[in-house]
Scaffold this motif. Structure first.
Motif, mmCIF file in Angstrom:
data_model
loop_
_atom_site.group_PDB
_atom_site.id
_atom_site.type_symbol
_atom_site.label_atom_id
_atom_site.label_comp_id
_atom_site.label_asym_id
_atom_site.label_seq_id
_atom_site.Cartn_x
_atom_site.Cartn_y
_atom_site.Cartn_z
ATOM 1 N N ILE A 105 0.838 -1.214 0.000
ATOM 2 C CA ILE A 105 0.000 0.000 0.000
ATOM 3 C C ILE A 105 0.869 1.258 0.000
ATOM 4 O O ILE A 105 0.421 2.319 -0.434
ATOM 5 N N TYR A 114 -8.629 1.178 1.086
ATOM 6 C CA TYR A 114 -8.053 -0.143 0.897
ATOM 7 C C TYR A 114 -8.996 -1.132 1.578
ATOM 8 O O TYR A 114 -9.252 -1.023 2.774
ATOM 9 N N VAL A 132 -6.377 4.781 3.429
ATOM 10 C CA VAL A 132 -4.954 4.553 3.152
ATOM 11 C C VAL A 132 -4.091 5.502 3.978
ATOM 12 O O VAL A 132 -3.088 5.087 4.562
#
Length: 154
Positions: A105, A114, A132
């Protein structure tokens, strides 16, 4: 999120078991809330797809450069058009980011969300949605990962 879109998305994970599935979430922003319009599945090209996921660069570039024909969505800053608002993948265990997920990520700091779907045959999926920016901050500070609640329209 629309319940019909959600149910179709959740049911589709069964087609990938026991492998992890992955893709992007399309939508738009409305008064600060993310509205999901569709999910686009991307092939998992990981060497060991039962324990990890990896999207092929060509698939990612196609989605970033072109409209997403499966969803009818395109990437746009126009609030009336859908664009990528997140990435998703399934886990065989709890919907908590693994070390590998957190490393990955970091390559996508511009993504707002996410999503991890805990997917085990015969058990109702458990979903966690993460911001995120919060995930990346939690990694640095050691704070627990907070999730974003899902809400559904009628």
């Amino acid at each position: 999120m629309n319940r019909a879109i959600y149910k179709t998305w959740i049911n589709h994970f069964k087609n990938y078991l026991p492998e992890e599935a992955c893709g992007f979430i399309y939508g738009y922003w409305d008064e600060g809330e993310a509205i999901v319009s569709s999910f686009v599945w991307v092939p998992n090209v990981a060497d060991n797809p039962e324990h990890s996921f990896q999207m092929g660069p060509a698939d990612i570039m196609r989605l970033l450069e072109d409209s997403a024909p499966e969803s009818g969505a395109s990437i746009s800053r126009n609030p009336n058009k859908a664009f990528i608002i997140g990435m998703f993948h399934s886990h065989p265990g709890p919907p908590v980011p693994s070390t590998e997920d957190l490393d990955g990520i970091r390559l996508w700091p511009q993504l707002p969300t996410y999503w991890i779907v805990s997917c085990t045959a015969g058990i109702e999926p458990d979903i966690a949605v993460y911001a995120v920016s919060t995930l990346l901050t939690s990694v640095l500070t050691g704070e627990p990962f907070g999730t974003i609640p899902l809400s559904f329209d009628a």
